[in-house]
Design a protein around this motif. Sequence first.
Motif, PDB file in Angstrom:
ATOM      1  N   HIS A   2      -5.088 -52.688 -31.749  1.00 56.20           N
ATOM      2  CA  HIS A   2      -3.847 -51.980 -32.072  1.00 56.20           C
ATOM      3  C   HIS A   2      -2.669 -52.947 -32.162  1.00 56.20           C
ATOM      4  CE1 HIS A   2      -0.704 -48.943 -32.057  1.00 56.20           C
ATOM      5  NE2 HIS A   2      -0.146 -49.607 -31.061  1.00 56.20           N
ATOM      6  N   GLU A   3      -2.531 -53.821 -31.173  1.00 52.82           N
ATOM      7  CA  GLU A   3      -1.370 -54.709 -31.127  1.00 52.82           C
ATOM      8  C   GLU A   3      -1.360 -55.670 -32.318  1.00 52.82           C
ATOM      9  OE1 GLU A   3      -3.204 -53.882 -28.603  1.00 52.82           O
ATOM     10  OE2 GLU A   3      -1.823 -52.926 -27.208  1.00 52.82           O
ATOM     11  N   TRP A   4      -2.535 -56.228 -32.638  1.00 56.25           N
ATOM     12  CA  TRP A   4      -2.608 -57.152 -33.772  1.00 56.25           C
ATOM     13  C   TRP A   4      -2.349 -56.416 -35.086  1.00 56.25           C
ATOM     14  CZ3 TRP A   4      -2.109 -62.127 -33.660  1.00 56.25           C
ATOM     15  CH2 TRP A   4      -2.523 -62.849 -32.529  1.00 56.25           C
ATOM     16  N   SER A   5      -2.811 -55.172 -35.199  1.00 58.59           N
ATOM     17  CA  SER A   5      -2.572 -54.398 -36.417  1.00 58.59           C
ATOM     18  C   SER A   5      -1.093 -54.075 -36.588  1.00 58.59           C
ATOM     19  CB  SER A   5      -3.397 -53.110 -36.403  1.00 58.59           C
ATOM     20  OG  SER A   5      -4.782 -53.392 -36.477  1.00 58.59           O
ATOM     21  N   VAL A   6      -0.420 -53.753 -35.482  1.00 57.98           N
ATOM     22  CA  VAL A   6       1.024 -53.493 -35.550  1.00 57.98           C
ATOM     23  C   VAL A   6       1.748 -54.738 -36.054  1.00 57.98           C
ATOM     24  CG1 VAL A   6       3.093 -53.067 -34.161  1.00 57.98           C
ATOM     25  CG2 VAL A   6       1.032 -51.677 -33.810  1.00 57.98           C
ATOM     26  N   LEU A   7       1.361 -55.900 -35.521  1.00 58.03           N
ATOM     27  CA  LEU A   7       1.977 -57.153 -35.968  1.00 58.03           C
ATOM     28  C   LEU A   7       1.695 -57.394 -37.452  1.00 58.03           C
ATOM     29  CD1 LEU A   7       3.513 -59.750 -35.256  1.00 58.03           C
ATOM     30  CD2 LEU A   7       1.303 -60.769 -34.633  1.00 58.03           C
ATOM     31  N   ALA A   8       0.462 -57.130 -37.867  1.00 55.71           N
ATOM     32  CA  ALA A   8       0.096 -57.319 -39.271  1.00 55.71           C
ATOM     33  C   ALA A   8       0.914 -56.409 -40.177  1.00 55.71           C
ATOM     34  CB  ALA A   8      -1.398 -57.055 -39.460  1.00 55.71           C
ATOM     35  N   GLU A   9       1.085 -55.167 -39.761  1.00 56.52           N
ATOM     36  CA  GLU A   9       1.877 -54.222 -40.554  1.00 56.52           C
ATOM     37  C   GLU A   9       3.321 -54.701 -40.697  1.00 56.52           C
ATOM     38  OE1 GLU A   9       1.343 -50.628 -38.414  1.00 56.52           O
ATOM     39  OE2 GLU A   9      -0.779 -50.412 -38.979  1.00 56.52           O
ATOM     40  N   ARG A  10       3.858 -55.284 -39.634  1.00 54.37           N
ATOM     41  CA  ARG A  10       5.222 -55.800 -39.681  1.00 54.37           C
ATOM     42  C   ARG A  10       5.324 -56.941 -40.692  1.00 54.37           C
ATOM     43  NH1 ARG A  10       6.756 -58.032 -34.185  1.00 54.37           N
ATOM     44  NH2 ARG A  10       6.189 -55.892 -33.623  1.00 54.37           N
ATOM     45  N   GLY A  15       6.676 -58.685 -46.572  1.00 52.79           N
ATOM     46  CA  GLY A  15       6.161 -59.429 -47.707  1.00 52.79           C
ATOM     47  C   GLY A  15       5.429 -60.699 -47.339  1.00 52.79           C
ATOM     48  N   ARG A  16       5.157 -60.909 -46.052  1.00 55.61           N
ATOM     49  CA  ARG A  16       4.434 -62.096 -45.585  1.00 55.61           C
ATOM     50  C   ARG A  16       2.942 -61.763 -45.507  1.00 55.61           C
ATOM     51  NH1 ARG A  16       6.767 -66.537 -43.504  1.00 55.61           N
ATOM     52  NH2 ARG A  16       4.646 -67.292 -43.957  1.00 55.61           N
ATOM     53  N   HIS A  17       2.353 -61.590 -46.670  1.00 60.91           N
ATOM     54  CA  HIS A  17       0.942 -61.202 -46.731  1.00 60.91           C
ATOM     55  C   HIS A  17       0.037 -62.299 -46.165  1.00 60.91           C
ATOM     56  CE1 HIS A  17       2.302 -57.783 -48.995  1.00 60.91           C
ATOM     57  NE2 HIS A  17       2.870 -58.574 -49.892  1.00 60.91           N
ATOM     58  N   ASP A  18       0.485 -63.553 -46.234  1.00 56.07           N
ATOM     59  CA  ASP A  18      -0.299 -64.649 -45.667  1.00 56.07           C
ATOM     60  C   ASP A  18      -0.453 -64.492 -44.159  1.00 56.07           C
ATOM     61  OD1 ASP A  18       2.483 -65.050 -45.468  1.00 56.07           O
ATOM     62  OD2 ASP A  18       2.264 -67.231 -45.362  1.00 56.07           O
ATOM     63  N   LEU A  19       0.627 -64.111 -43.479  1.00 55.75           N
ATOM     64  CA  LEU A  19       0.555 -63.896 -42.034  1.00 55.75           C
ATOM     65  C   LEU A  19      -0.121 -62.569 -41.703  1.00 55.75           C
ATOM     66  CD1 LEU A  19       4.101 -65.147 -40.959  1.00 55.75           C
ATOM     67  CD2 LEU A  19       1.920 -66.388 -40.869  1.00 55.75           C
ATOM     68  N   ALA A  20       0.047 -61.577 -42.583  1.00 52.77           N
ATOM     69  CA  ALA A  20      -0.566 -60.267 -42.340  1.00 52.77           C
ATOM     70  C   ALA A  20      -2.078 -60.361 -42.337  1.00 52.77           C
ATOM     71  CB  ALA A  20      -0.095 -59.265 -43.386  1.00 52.77           C
ATOM     72  N   TYR A  21      -2.663 -61.091 -43.295  1.00 50.05           N
ATOM     73  CA  TYR A  21      -4.127 -61.151 -43.316  1.00 50.05           C
ATOM     74  C   TYR A  21      -4.664 -61.934 -42.119  1.00 50.05           C
ATOM     75  CZ  TYR A  21      -5.159 -65.928 -45.119  1.00 50.05           C
ATOM     76  OH  TYR A  21      -5.326 -67.279 -45.261  1.00 50.05           O
ATOM     77  N   LEU A  22      -3.885 -62.914 -41.634  1.00 53.03           N
ATOM     78  CA  LEU A  22      -4.325 -63.637 -40.440  1.00 53.03           C
ATOM     79  C   LEU A  22      -4.297 -62.721 -39.208  1.00 53.03           C
ATOM     80  CD1 LEU A  22      -2.494 -67.050 -40.959  1.00 53.03           C
ATOM     81  CD2 LEU A  22      -4.958 -66.624 -41.129  1.00 53.03           C
ATOM     82  N   ALA A  23      -3.250 -61.925 -39.076  1.00 50.10           N
ATOM     83  CA  ALA A  23      -3.144 -61.018 -37.935  1.00 50.10           C
ATOM     84  C   ALA A  23      -4.235 -59.955 -37.976  1.00 50.10           C
ATOM     85  CB  ALA A  23      -1.766 -60.369 -37.898  1.00 50.10           C
ATOM     86  N   ALA A  36     -12.399 -48.675 -36.045  1.00 45.64           N
ATOM     87  CA  ALA A  36     -11.041 -49.204 -36.108  1.00 45.64           C
ATOM     88  C   ALA A  36     -11.044 -50.653 -36.588  1.00 45.64           C
ATOM     89  CB  ALA A  36     -10.379 -49.097 -34.741  1.00 45.64           C
ATOM     90  N   LYS A  37     -12.010 -51.421 -36.130  1.00 45.61           N
ATOM     91  CA  LYS A  37     -12.076 -52.827 -36.542  1.00 45.61           C
ATOM     92  C   LYS A  37     -12.528 -52.951 -37.988  1.00 45.61           C
ATOM     93  CE  LYS A  37     -12.618 -54.542 -31.860  1.00 45.61           C
ATOM     94  NZ  LYS A  37     -13.449 -55.270 -30.891  1.00 45.61           N
ATOM     95  N   ARG A  38     -13.349 -52.037 -38.439  1.00 43.79           N
ATOM     96  CA  ARG A  38     -13.736 -52.055 -39.859  1.00 43.79           C
ATOM     97  C   ARG A  38     -12.533 -51.729 -40.742  1.00 43.79           C
ATOM     98  NH1 ARG A  38     -18.251 -49.328 -37.432  1.00 43.79           N
ATOM     99  NH2 ARG A  38     -20.013 -50.756 -37.251  1.00 43.79           N
ATOM    100  N   ARG A  39     -11.683 -50.831 -40.277  1.00 42.90           N
ATOM    101  CA  ARG A  39     -10.463 -50.536 -41.036  1.00 42.90           C
ATOM    102  C   ARG A  39      -9.539 -51.747 -41.049  1.00 42.90           C
ATOM    103  NH1 ARG A  39     -11.339 -45.587 -38.453  1.00 42.90           N
ATOM    104  NH2 ARG A  39      -9.864 -46.043 -36.767  1.00 42.90           N
ATOM    105  N   ALA A  40      -9.496 -52.475 -39.943  1.00 48.42           N
ATOM    106  CA  ALA A  40      -8.681 -53.689 -39.893  1.00 48.42           C
ATOM    107  C   ALA A  40      -9.219 -54.728 -40.873  1.00 48.42           C
ATOM    108  CB  ALA A  40      -8.664 -54.254 -38.472  1.00 48.42           C
ATOM    109  N   LEU A  41     -10.547 -54.815 -41.004  1.00 46.58           N
ATOM    110  CA  LEU A  41     -11.133 -55.733 -41.982  1.00 46.58           C
ATOM    111  C   LEU A  41     -10.730 -55.335 -43.401  1.00 46.58           C
ATOM    112  CD1 LEU A  41     -12.965 -58.021 -42.921  1.00 46.58           C
ATOM    113  CD2 LEU A  41     -14.919 -56.454 -42.697  1.00 46.58           C
ATOM    114  N   ALA A  42     -10.775 -54.044 -43.702  1.00 46.81           N
ATOM    115  CA  ALA A  42     -10.366 -53.576 -45.029  1.00 46.81           C
ATOM    116  C   ALA A  42      -8.906 -53.932 -45.293  1.00 46.81           C
ATOM    117  CB  ALA A  42     -10.589 -52.073 -45.137  1.00 46.81           C
ATOM    118  N   ALA A  43      -8.065 -53.791 -44.273  1.00 47.32           N
ATOM    119  CA  ALA A  43      -6.654 -54.152 -44.427  1.00 47.32           C
ATOM    120  C   ALA A  43      -6.501 -55.660 -44.606  1.00 47.32           C
ATOM    121  CB  ALA A  43      -5.861 -53.675 -43.208  1.00 47.32           C
ATOM    122  N   GLN A  44      -7.321 -56.429 -43.921  1.00 48.62           N
ATOM    123  CA  GLN A  44      -7.263 -57.880 -44.078  1.00 48.62           C
ATOM    124  C   GLN A  44      -7.602 -58.286 -45.519  1.00 48.62           C
ATOM    125  OE1 GLN A  44     -10.283 -60.257 -42.151  1.00 48.62           O
ATOM    126  NE2 GLN A  44      -8.884 -61.976 -41.848  1.00 48.62           N
TER     127      GLN A  44
END
Length: 303
Positions: A2-10, A15-23, A36-44
């Motif tokens: 959850h915490e890493w996904s919140v950071l990624a969404e931020r 517009g920092r997609h480079d940092l979002a995919y890392l998070a 939940a982790k599979r959804r995070a992979l799809a978002a990555q």
Amino acid sequence: MHEWSVLAERYAAQGRHDLAYLAYGWAKFPALSDGAKRRALAAQIREYELASPAFPVSFERRVLDVPYRGGTTRVPVHLLGDSGRPVLIASGGVDSWKMDIHPLLVQLVLNGGVRVLAFDHAGTGESAVPMTAAGGIEIVQGLIAAARALGDGGVGHFGFSMGGYFAAHSGLAGLVDGAVVLGGPVQDSFTEDNIDGLLFGMADIVGNALGMDHRPTVDEISQEMSDFPLTALLDQDINAPMLVINGADDVHLPAADTLVFTGRRDTTVDLVPGTGHVAASKLPQVIPVITAWLAQHFGTGPL
């Protein structure tokens, strides 16, 4: 997650997609993988593609159908670098997948003179099948065949951590024109004693790759991986040129799995002192060694 996904969404909103995919890469860390982790992979994947226009090398995403156990399986791949060069198929570990090692792969393209075909080996990332020795090797063989048509005909194999197991197989079996093994398990890593000593949740991560939905026992992992050791190939002399590197202080793999290559024909071995698994803390020194080896053996220079 959850915490890493919140950071990624931020990051994504900024517009920092480079940092979002890392998070999102940390959010989906696979021990054990769930919805939940599979959804995070799809978002990555989404954020990685959004970041791709800023990559310093060309990028294309494809999905290949490759032979698998009498049928086929779909393997999403990322092509980094321009056509007309040798193709280096490349995969990461049981917990560091193709997007997670993107900066390293870019360096291989820029300074190794190759085009990279990045994929997730069986049991990891976007793979639709669990990790097995025979099945994973069959998928790799299909990717090697596909790679022959994507460049100048030359094909190499780079493997990072568990990906190094499959690169070691390709190199030892002479399936490619050259193979780089960075921290790959080969033989002694699959003994019951070594599996019993795995640290930092690695046994759970391996269990996830093997398709287990529970915390595995040592016996379960040992049984599932009993056919992984490459002993029979190590006893033969049909290998392609190989570069085998790892850190001398690896807590996951015994040094013997690197040193067993010492003295082999057309093989360079480097057990790097003062660093651990995949020589992680000394990658700035190790990557130039790898890129120089690639340029030498594939006859091309940096981009």
